[in-house]
Motif scaffolding. Structure first.
Motif, short mmCIF file in Angstrom:
data_model
loop_
_atom_site.label_atom_id
_atom_site.label_comp_id
_atom_site.label_asym_id
_atom_site.label_seq_id
_atom_site.Cartn_x
_atom_site.Cartn_y
_atom_site.Cartn_z
N ILE A 1 -20.15 45.57 11.94
CA ILE A 1 -20.93 44.37 11.62
C ILE A 1 -21.48 44.53 10.21
O ILE A 1 -22.34 45.39 9.97
N PRO A 2 -21.02 43.74 9.24
CA PRO A 2 -21.62 43.82 7.91
C PRO A 2 -23.08 43.34 7.93
O PRO A 2 -23.38 42.31 8.54
N LEU A 3 -23.94 44.09 7.30
CA LEU A 3 -25.34 43.68 7.19
C LEU A 3 -25.44 42.30 6.55
O LEU A 3 -26.32 41.50 6.88
N MET A 4 -24.50 42.00 5.66
CA MET A 4 -24.50 40.72 4.95
C MET A 4 -24.41 39.52 5.90
O MET A 4 -24.84 38.41 5.54
N THR A 5 -23.89 39.71 7.11
CA THR A 5 -23.72 38.59 8.03
C THR A 5 -25.01 38.23 8.77
O THR A 5 -25.06 37.20 9.44
#
Length: 395
Positions: free
Chosen positions: A212-216
């Motif tokens: 899970i990218p933190l950016m999402t």
């Protein structure tokens, strides 16, 4: 003679260089450094070879060739639902290590604090210090590698500018959960800080774990610089092609840092990586499936020899507890002895800690090797243990 840069002068030779040289000296199988002993996809390699001959071998655009920037943007949409402007929100770099440096340069000023999670990749700390920033270390501990939330919250303060987050994590092989990422996101918003997200192992996850990218996460889009690596995704580590996805407000500074580090990256390799990123879902599924099988081979073999092996949710690595086989010394002594006597090389996990009191009874093995190599390494370790009565073996 006047002294040279004191930080660089005080930085020793990396443990990877030391152990790799020792492996060569003793004819050991090198399960220390994390690089495959096989080439990546043939069509990607052929695309690079063809691109060398198409007459476009001069300087490409600073931020990367249009084909690769578009491919990076499309990969963000395809895998994570992120809508990215390829012209204003992507920078191609000469490897992920350069990308990490460029992202830190983009936001850190001398005196700013940067939160780092131990265990950590060996370039993180020197770069933060070379930029004049102040590292704030927060330790994750084996065997569970849980995020220490109270300690992490305490590391954030008025001078915090950024956190450097690696997930899937090297060497812990940990994939950060949605809840852990949400906790980090809340701290970033509360303290108005940025995140440099080292996500080079994004496609190398196992047992149903998903990156899970933190950016999402909500509110994180303008705060995150997300780093990917063609070397890890396509098993072509020598190509050194990385890419940064970040908000249009951050991209100019990342690009300026890149300009002053390497300026650009070989155009033929960039165009070939664009071909790779467009590969179908079957490729990415097979990549993780094949590596999971190699992980299981090595981890299962080590367990059969009596080692306690920690769970590996992602990356190229498994971690083993040397106490479980009765080795009396620390991890450095074990790795040296294993190389010299068993002719197999691993990396001591203490190399990934900067603070005092690091756990010194764990070693890291890379499983991104052909099955025959892993089987031979296990056979060598088994034969070595049989010659050392003090080492425990299962009945």
């Amino acid at each position: 003679m006047k002294p040279q840069n004191h930080l660089l002068s005080a930085t020793g030779t990396t443990i990877f260089t030391v152990m790799s040289a020792l492996a060569v000296q003793h004819g050991a199988i090198n399960l220390g450094q994390g690089f495959p002993d096989y080439d990546g996809p043939e069509d990607v390699i052929e695309a690079a070879a063809a691109a060398l001959k198409d007459g476009r071998n001069q300087y490409p655009p600073l931020t990367g060739v249009p084909e690769l920037r578009r491919a990076v943007a499309e990969a963000n949409r395809r895998f994570y639902g992120l809508e990215v402007d390829p012209d204003r929100e992507v920078v191609v770099t000469s490897g992920a290590t350069e990308a990490i440096t460029a992202c830190l340069m983009a936001v850190l000023n001398p005196g700013d604090e940067c939160v780092l999670l131990e265990p950590l990749y060996d370039t993180y700390l020197p770069v933060v210090r070379l930029l004049g920033a102040v590292p704030k270390l927060v330790r994750l501990s084996p065997p569970k590698w849980e995020l220490p939330r109270a300690e992490l919250a305490a590391a954030f303060g008025p001078r915090t500018k950024a956190i450097l987050l690696n997930t899937p994590m090297n060497p812990a092989s940990k994939v950060f959960t949605g809840a852990e990422l949400a906790f980090i996101a809340e701290l970033l918003e509360r303290h108005d800080a940025y995140a440099v997200c080292d996500e080079v192992y994004e496609h190398l996850t196992y047992d149903g774990w998903k990156h899970i990218p933190l950016m999402t996460l909500p509110g994180m889009r303008p705060r995150c610089m997300r780093i990917g690596s063609a070397g890890k995704t396509f098993s072509l580590t020598g190509w050194k092609v990385g890419y940064v996805t970040c908000d249009a407000t951050l991209q100019p500074n990342v690009a300026k840092a890149h300009q002053n580090l390497t300026f650009t990256t070989p155009p033929n390799l960039q165009r070939a990586v664009a071909v790779g990123l467009a590969k179908d879902d079957a490729y990415f599924g097979a990549l993780s499936g094949e590596l999971q099988a190699r992980r299981d081979l090595l981890a299962g073999g080590l367990r059969a020899l009596g080692f306690t092996v920690l769970p590996a949710q992602g990356s190229y690595f498994v971690t083993a507890d040397i106490r479980s086989v009765g080795f009396a010394g620390d991890d450095v002594a074990f790795c040296r002895t294993l190389t010299e006597e068993a002719k197999v090389t691993a990396i001591p996990v203490t190399a990934f800690y900067a603070g005092e009191g690091a756990p010194n009874h764990y070693v890291r093995f890379a499983f991104c090797k052909n099955a025959a190599v892993l089987e031979e390494a296990l056979a060598r370790i088994g034969a070595w243990m049989a010659q050392r009565p003090a080492l425990a073996r299962p009945a």
